[in-house]
Design an enzyme around this catalytic site. Structure first.
Site, PDB file in Angstrom:
ATOM      1  N   GLU A  78     -10.094   9.556  14.299  1.00 51.29           N
ATOM      2  CA  GLU A  78      -9.917  10.100  12.951  1.00 51.29           C
ATOM      3  C   GLU A  78     -10.831  11.304  12.769  1.00 51.29           C
ATOM      4  OE1 GLU A  78     -10.543   6.950  10.104  1.00 51.29           O
ATOM      5  OE2 GLU A  78      -8.803   5.817  10.799  1.00 51.29           O
ATOM      6  N   HIS A 126      -5.936   7.535   6.201  1.00 54.13           N
ATOM      7  CA  HIS A 126      -6.990   6.600   5.774  1.00 54.13           C
ATOM      8  C   HIS A 126      -7.223   6.678   4.260  1.00 54.13           C
ATOM      9  CE1 HIS A 126     -10.478   4.134   7.621  1.00 54.13           C
ATOM     10  NE2 HIS A 126     -10.208   3.701   6.408  1.00 54.13           N
TER      11      HIS A 126
HETATM   12  P1  NAD Z   1     -12.230 -10.158   4.852  1.00 52.80           P
HETATM   13  O1  NAD Z   1     -13.517 -10.327   5.573  1.00 52.80           O
HETATM   14  O2  NAD Z   1     -12.096 -10.718   3.483  1.00 52.80           O
HETATM   15  O3  NAD Z   1     -11.021 -10.717   5.734  1.00 52.80           O
HETATM   16  C1  NAD Z   1     -10.908 -10.524   7.111  1.00 52.80           C
HETATM   17  C2  NAD Z   1     -10.258 -11.770   7.673  1.00 52.80           C
HETATM   18  O4  NAD Z   1      -9.979 -11.555   9.052  1.00 52.80           O
HETATM   19  C3  NAD Z   1     -11.148 -13.025   7.590  1.00 52.80           C
HETATM   20  O5  NAD Z   1     -10.475 -14.062   6.907  1.00 52.80           O
HETATM   21  C4  NAD Z   1     -11.387 -13.403   9.059  1.00 52.80           C
HETATM   22  O6  NAD Z   1     -11.441 -14.800   9.256  1.00 52.80           O
HETATM   23  C5  NAD Z   1     -10.153 -12.800   9.715  1.00 52.80           C
HETATM   24  N1  NAD Z   1     -10.309 -12.593  11.152  1.00 52.80           N
HETATM   25  C6  NAD Z   1     -11.413 -12.241  11.850  1.00 52.80           C
HETATM   26  N2  NAD Z   1     -11.131 -12.159  13.161  1.00 52.80           N
HETATM   27  C7  NAD Z   1      -9.805 -12.484  13.282  1.00 52.80           C
HETATM   28  C8  NAD Z   1      -8.909 -12.577  14.388  1.00 52.80           C
HETATM   29  N3  NAD Z   1      -9.335 -12.327  15.642  1.00 52.80           N
HETATM   30  N4  NAD Z   1      -7.620 -12.926  14.140  1.00 52.80           N
HETATM   31  C9  NAD Z   1      -7.188 -13.164  12.894  1.00 52.80           C
HETATM   32  N5  NAD Z   1      -7.999 -13.110  11.804  1.00 52.80           N
HETATM   33  C10 NAD Z   1      -9.281 -12.765  12.011  1.00 52.80           C
HETATM   34  O7  NAD Z   1     -11.969  -8.577   4.838  1.00 52.80           O
HETATM   35  P2  NAD Z   1     -10.954  -7.781   3.899  1.00 52.80           P
HETATM   36  O8  NAD Z   1     -11.645  -7.379   2.645  1.00 52.80           O
HETATM   37  O9  NAD Z   1      -9.668  -8.530   3.815  1.00 52.80           O
HETATM   38  O10 NAD Z   1     -10.788  -6.441   4.780  1.00 52.80           O
HETATM   39  C11 NAD Z   1     -10.173  -6.505   6.066  1.00 52.80           C
HETATM   40  C12 NAD Z   1     -10.411  -5.199   6.822  1.00 52.80           C
HETATM   41  O11 NAD Z   1      -9.681  -4.147   6.187  1.00 52.80           O
HETATM   42  C13 NAD Z   1     -11.868  -4.709   6.814  1.00 52.80           C
HETATM   43  O12 NAD Z   1     -12.636  -5.304   7.830  1.00 52.80           O
HETATM   44  C14 NAD Z   1     -11.726  -3.215   6.991  1.00 52.80           C
HETATM   45  O13 NAD Z   1     -11.898  -2.854   8.349  1.00 52.80           O
HETATM   46  C15 NAD Z   1     -10.296  -2.918   6.544  1.00 52.80           C
HETATM   47  N6  NAD Z   1     -10.282  -2.019   5.375  1.00 52.80           N
HETATM   48  C16 NAD Z   1      -9.566  -0.867   5.455  1.00 52.80           C
HETATM   49  C17 NAD Z   1      -9.532  -0.022   4.354  1.00 52.80           C
HETATM   50  C18 NAD Z   1      -8.735   1.260   4.367  1.00 52.80           C
HETATM   51  O14 NAD Z   1      -9.107   2.201   3.691  1.00 52.80           O
HETATM   52  N7  NAD Z   1      -7.636   1.320   5.067  1.00 52.80           N
HETATM   53  C19 NAD Z   1     -10.257  -0.343   3.195  1.00 52.80           C
HETATM   54  C20 NAD Z   1     -10.933  -1.556   3.152  1.00 52.80           C
HETATM   55  C21 NAD Z   1     -10.937  -2.390   4.250  1.00 52.80           C
END
Ligand code: NAD
Length: 330
Positions: free
Chosen positions: A262, A281
């Site tokens: 990115e 993003h």
């Molecule tokens: P969260 O921590 O609430 O949820 C993540 C989930 O993934 C958890 O329940 C965890 O148990 C699960 N997990 C971990 N490893 C795993 C695996 N190998 N297989 C399946 N599940 C697995 O986080 P969230 O608030 O839901 O955010 C998720 C992700 O989204 C963040 O880590 C971030 O990287 C991404 N994000 C992207 C943006 C964007 O602008 N596009 C913004 C916010 C977050």
């Protein structure tokens, strides 16, 4: 006086009037820097008690080891793959994120991408803009009755599951860690989810376990008409494998908000395809999210400066030997 250092990315968070006022109330000041690399960051933030990091440079073990006063490092975001959390924990440094400022935004973005794929919105818009009328086949796919696989059933994935279910989709979920969630999801293993889903939406953090979760082998399990939506982190999908699967017709479509590199380079092979949607993003963006992000980052800092701890710290195992405020400025 405690020192908080904001490491800017493109400068779109400035000005910091509210943060400066809130920090002054707890005896801290704010210094805003930009740093091209870890050395520049260490030079500019050597005396920091708290660092706020947007994207770069990453807080690696080497960088963290050269920040002797640092007690708290906070990411302006949900994902904190920019920090070496294991090294921070060893060094007594707490790491925090902004856990819930954009849950709704990213979930809605994932659904927007999913609906854009199912209704061919971007492709049809291009035709509409060119004056083409009912042109070409219409491989639209009704979301109601389709199977949507959600990988990662945390805050964002859980919300995606609830919204997709409200559209009438059958929702499958895979998450080996999350406990029971409040959403109509049938929990299955990864292979079953990939084989059965018409749409797959990914919501896992980027870790050594999830890096390249989507590679040639996993993509091959998906149905040839299926679509992949990734709004989590670019590194979860190996781009080369995705391009190969699309080129070979082994995957129907993809919609991506995040990329291995990115900003996305001009010659990236994912560009210019009718069956691929690319958003730069933007999943977390909204005025409401920005307001909540500022509250979460500044709020955690004030909490830590007052009490030596904050609810959004992601490495609680640091607590017994955390550096804390006392070891820093106070
Ligand atoms: P969260 O921590 O609430 O949820 C993540 C989930 O993934 C958890 O329940 C965890 O148990 C699960 N997990 C971990 N490893 C795993 C695996 N190998 N297989 C399946 N599940 C697995 O986080 P969230 O608030 O839901 O955010 C998720 C992700 O989204 C963040 O880590 C971030 O990287 C991404 N994000 C992207 C943006 C964007 O602008 N596009 C913004 C916010 C977050």
């Amino acid at each position: 006086m405690s020192s908080v250092v904001q490491v800017e990315y493109v400068g779109d968070l400035a000005p910091y009037d509210d943060e400066v006022a809130a920090l002054a109330e707890v005896g801290a000041d704010l210094t805003v820097i930009r740093a091209a690399d870890g050395d520049a960051l260490v030079d500019a933030a050597r005396d920091a008690d708290v660092i706020w990091l947007e994207w770069t440079p990453h807080l690696t073990r080497d960088v963290l080891a050269r920040l002797p006063r640092l007690g708290l490092a906070i990411r302006w975001g949900v994902g904190y793959d920019q920090f070496d959390v294991a090294a921070a924990t060893e060094l007594g440094i707490a790491v925090a994120n902004a856990p819930s400022y954009c849950t709704e935004d990213v979930a809605e973005h994932a659904l927007a991408l999913l609906l854009a794929l199912s209704r061919q919105v971007v492709h049809r818009d291009r035709q509409g803009q060119q004056g083409l009328w009912r042109h070409g086949p219409a491989p639209h796919r009704r979301l109601a009755g389709s199977t949507v696989g959600v990988i990662g059933l945390g805050r964002i994935g859980g919300r995606v599951a609830r919204i997709a279910s409200a559209f009438g989709a059958n929702v499958l979920g895979y998450d080996p860690v999350a406990p029971t969630i409040d959403a109509p999801v049938r929990r299955v293993d990864l292979e079953e989810l990939l084989r059965e889903s018409d749409f797959v939406s990914v919501h896992v953090p980027l870790t050594e376990t999830t890096r390249h979760l989507f590679d040639t082998g996993t993509l091959a399990l998906m149905q040839p008409h299926a679509a992949l939506v990734n709004t989590s982190r670019g590194g979860i999908v190996r781009q080369e494998a995705l391009v190969e699967a699309l080129d070979a017709g082994r995957l129907g479509a993809a919609a991506l908000d995040v990329f291995e590199q990115e900003p996305l380079p001009a010659d990236n092979p994912l560009r210019g395809r009718d069956n691929v949607i690319l958003t730069p993003h933007e999943g977390a963006n909204s005025p409401q999210a920005l307001r909540d992000l500022r509250r979460e980052v500044c709020g955690a800092t004030v909490e830590w400066l007052r009490t030596g701890w904050a609810a959004s710290i992601v490495n609680p195992q640091v607590r017994p030997h955390a550096r804390g405020v006392a070891q820093g400025a106070r």
